[in-house]
Motif scaffolding. Sequence first.
Motif, PDB file in Angstrom:
ATOM      1  N   ALA A  99       0.817  -1.223   0.000  1.00 29.95           N
ATOM      2  CA  ALA A  99       0.000   0.000   0.000  1.00 29.95           C
ATOM      3  C   ALA A  99       0.847   1.268   0.000  1.00 29.95           C
ATOM      4  CB  ALA A  99      -0.914  -0.002   1.224  1.00 29.95           C
ATOM      5  N   GLY A 111       3.559   1.677  -1.784  1.00 26.14           N
ATOM      6  CA  GLY A 111       4.300   1.785  -3.048  1.00 26.14           C
ATOM      7  C   GLY A 111       3.572   2.619  -4.077  1.00 26.14           C
ATOM      8  N   PHE A 112       4.214   2.768  -5.225  1.00 24.80           N
ATOM      9  CA  PHE A 112       3.665   3.583  -6.317  1.00 24.80           C
ATOM     10  C   PHE A 112       2.259   3.114  -6.722  1.00 24.80           C
ATOM     11  CE2 PHE A 112       3.768   3.241 -11.166  1.00 24.80           C
ATOM     12  CZ  PHE A 112       3.039   4.406 -11.368  1.00 24.80           C
ATOM     13  N   ILE A 113       2.107   1.834  -7.027  1.00 25.64           N
ATOM     14  CA  ILE A 113       0.814   1.330  -7.501  1.00 25.64           C
ATOM     15  C   ILE A 113      -0.150   1.120  -6.335  1.00 25.64           C
ATOM     16  CG2 ILE A 113      -0.298  -0.661  -8.600  1.00 25.64           C
ATOM     17  CD1 ILE A 113       2.254  -0.959 -10.336  1.00 25.64           C
ATOM     18  N   GLY A 114       0.371   0.589  -5.223  1.00 18.79           N
ATOM     19  CA  GLY A 114      -0.491   0.253  -4.086  1.00 18.79           C
ATOM     20  C   GLY A 114      -1.242   1.454  -3.527  1.00 18.79           C
ATOM     21  N   LYS A 165       5.434   5.474   7.264  1.00 18.82           N
ATOM     22  CA  LYS A 165       4.884   5.562   5.905  1.00 18.82           C
ATOM     23  C   LYS A 165       3.354   5.522   5.894  1.00 18.82           C
ATOM     24  CE  LYS A 165       8.604   3.775   2.991  1.00 18.82           C
ATOM     25  NZ  LYS A 165       8.942   2.813   1.918  1.00 18.82           N
ATOM     26  N   LEU A 207       5.823  -9.148   4.740  1.00 15.01           N
ATOM     27  CA  LEU A 207       5.392 -10.445   4.201  1.00 15.01           C
ATOM     28  C   LEU A 207       6.086 -11.602   4.911  1.00 15.01           C
ATOM     29  CD1 LEU A 207       5.365  -9.699   0.360  1.00 15.01           C
ATOM     30  CD2 LEU A 207       3.387  -9.980   1.864  1.00 15.01           C
ATOM     31  N   GLU A 208       7.115 -11.287   5.695  1.00 15.59           N
ATOM     32  CA  GLU A 208       7.833 -12.345   6.424  1.00 15.59           C
ATOM     33  C   GLU A 208       7.184 -12.608   7.790  1.00 15.59           C
ATOM     34  OE1 GLU A 208       9.767  -9.579   5.017  1.00 15.59           O
ATOM     35  OE2 GLU A 208       9.724 -10.879   3.262  1.00 15.59           O
ATOM     36  N   VAL A 239      10.819  -5.320  -6.796  1.00 14.18           N
ATOM     37  CA  VAL A 239      11.039  -4.936  -8.203  1.00 14.18           C
ATOM     38  C   VAL A 239      12.518  -4.663  -8.477  1.00 14.18           C
ATOM     39  CG1 VAL A 239       8.705  -4.047  -8.544  1.00 14.18           C
ATOM     40  CG2 VAL A 239      10.461  -2.506  -7.705  1.00 14.18           C
ATOM     41  N   VAL A 256      10.474 -12.455  -1.644  1.00 16.32           N
ATOM     42  CA  VAL A 256       9.255 -11.636  -1.599  1.00 16.32           C
ATOM     43  C   VAL A 256       8.215 -12.151  -2.598  1.00 16.32           C
ATOM     44  CG1 VAL A 256       8.341  -9.288  -1.873  1.00 16.32           C
ATOM     45  CG2 VAL A 256      10.654  -9.630  -0.959  1.00 16.32           C
ATOM     46  N   LEU A 273      -1.070  -8.731  -7.943  1.00 11.86           N
ATOM     47  CA  LEU A 273      -0.380  -8.000  -9.002  1.00 11.86           C
ATOM     48  C   LEU A 273       0.837  -8.795  -9.431  1.00 11.86           C
ATOM     49  CD1 LEU A 273      -0.296  -4.720 -10.034  1.00 11.86           C
ATOM     50  CD2 LEU A 273      -2.249  -5.761  -8.934  1.00 11.86           C
ATOM     51  N   SER A 274       0.739  -9.410 -10.598  1.00 16.42           N
ATOM     52  CA  SER A 274       1.915 -10.059 -11.170  1.00 16.42           C
ATOM     53  C   SER A 274       2.552  -9.045 -12.108  1.00 16.42           C
ATOM     54  CB  SER A 274       1.505 -11.348 -11.881  1.00 16.42           C
ATOM     55  OG  SER A 274       2.636 -11.979 -12.430  1.00 16.42           O
ATOM     56  N   SER A 275       3.013  -9.471 -13.260  1.00 19.76           N
ATOM     57  CA  SER A 275       3.647  -8.552 -14.212  1.00 19.76           C
ATOM     58  C   SER A 275       3.648  -9.205 -15.585  1.00 19.76           C
ATOM     59  CB  SER A 275       5.084  -8.270 -13.782  1.00 19.76           C
ATOM     60  OG  SER A 275       5.798  -7.667 -14.839  1.00 19.76           O
ATOM     61  N   LYS A 313       8.183 -13.630 -10.701  1.00 17.35           N
ATOM     62  CA  LYS A 313       6.767 -13.259 -10.853  1.00 17.35           C
ATOM     63  C   LYS A 313       5.974 -14.455 -11.394  1.00 17.35           C
ATOM     64  CE  LYS A 313       5.341  -9.595  -9.861  1.00 17.35           C
ATOM     65  NZ  LYS A 313       4.961  -9.066  -8.512  1.00 17.35           N
ATOM     66  N   PRO A 324       0.217  -6.467 -15.511  1.00 17.42           N
ATOM     67  CA  PRO A 324       0.338  -5.163 -16.175  1.00 17.42           C
ATOM     68  C   PRO A 324       1.649  -5.049 -16.951  1.00 17.42           C
ATOM     69  CG  PRO A 324       0.269  -4.925 -13.772  1.00 17.42           C
ATOM     70  CD  PRO A 324       0.389  -6.383 -14.070  1.00 17.42           C
ATOM     71  N   ALA A 378       4.372  -1.929 -18.568  1.00 18.55           N
ATOM     72  CA  ALA A 378       4.986  -0.776 -17.884  1.00 18.55           C
ATOM     73  C   ALA A 378       3.881   0.158 -17.384  1.00 18.55           C
ATOM     74  CB  ALA A 378       5.889  -0.036 -18.856  1.00 18.55           C
TER      75      ALA A 378
END
Length: 318
Positions: A10, A12-15, A38, A54-55, A77, A88, A112-114, A129, A150, A152
């Motif tokens: 949440a 991050g850029f996309i989150g 943050k 996530l750990e 990333v 991760v 969210l994969s890639s 991924k 997604p 780029a």
Amino acid sequence: MTRVVAVTGATGFIGRTICRVLHDDGWSVRALVRTPAKADSIADFISTHVTGSLEDVGALRRLVQNTDAVVHCAGAVRGATRKQFDLVNVDGVARIVRLASGEKSPPRFLMLSSLAAREPGLSAYAASKRAGEDVLAELGKGMNWIALRPPAVYGPGDTELLPLFRLMGKGVAPVPGSSDARFSMLYVDDLASAVLHWIDKGGCDQGAYELHDGRVGGYSWEDVIEITSGICGRKIHRISVPPYWLQVPATFNWLAGCLFRYYPMLTPGKLRELAHPDWVCSNDAFTGCAGWSPGVRLEEGLRNTPGWAGFGEYRRSR
Ligand SMILES: NC(=O)c1ccc[n+]([C@@H]2O[C@H](COP(=O)([O-])OP(=O)(O)OC[C@H]3O[C@@H](n4cnc5c(N)ncnc54)[C@H](OP(=O)(O)O)[C@@H]3O)[C@@H](O)[C@H]2O)c1
């Protein structure tokens, strides 16, 4: 009754954009946050946060408990080795999927994969991924899940593509890879609206779905330069950068990443991703099952993306 969605990544850029769009739609957003400081930056879009990573199984359990949906957006990333990415993008997926699917009433689960997962042989990132998708498919059998791939992604808050657009705004476009390369792109708000669409309505079979901004056949570098030049109102000079020019710094980064706790962006794997000639994807499958369609093409998306010189000059010139 308010619906609760858990969101990882949440901060991050996309989150953060996903959190904003879900919040604006009336969802109660419960975010996983590694660094409590943050959480302030997303306070307007979330109802509550769980501190942890996530750990941290305890934190993940509190995150997914009694939720209607989970959006798993956290991901590595940057990195040099497969292990750095897998910790991760594979192990993290396994942990959260096990907990979510073990809930009495398992939440709808979107990961969210890639698009990179389509070519797992290119880089450690791409392989991780794809492996993350495989883990989701194996452990998430009892859940309603999909993964989005997604291409780029760009928009406000992005730090990876911004330097390139800044340079273009100054009249220079360093272009890595083949001049014939074509690639799809996606504005970050459109990605968030795709997430919202599926979280709200479901409607797709379990599986990985590609999505892009609606430009069939994607873009060439010439297309991007032309669109950017139109916005800036100036000529942009293209400078071809053969990938082997970047091989030395990429290899140096990779070595440093292997020897120290260093997570570089430019590595030999990233160069292979950049040199790949076909990153074009299709919306057909996802639009068909989810009813989503994109709304923002590159020109509009770039105009909405502050922070690059071209944008500033464009605004000043009007
Ligand atoms: N950007 C793109 O063009 C693009 C394209 C395709 C797919 N994707 C995928 O979209 C997702 C988000 O990418 P992004 O560009 O928004 O990346 P980003 O800005 O680097 O954000 C990554 C997020 O994941 C969190 N995170 C990383 N490792 C974590 C861990 N071990 N435990 C908990 N949280 C962790 C980060 O937390 P901190 O803030 O604490 O670091 C951050 O919130 C990734 O899965 C990426 O693979 C991105």
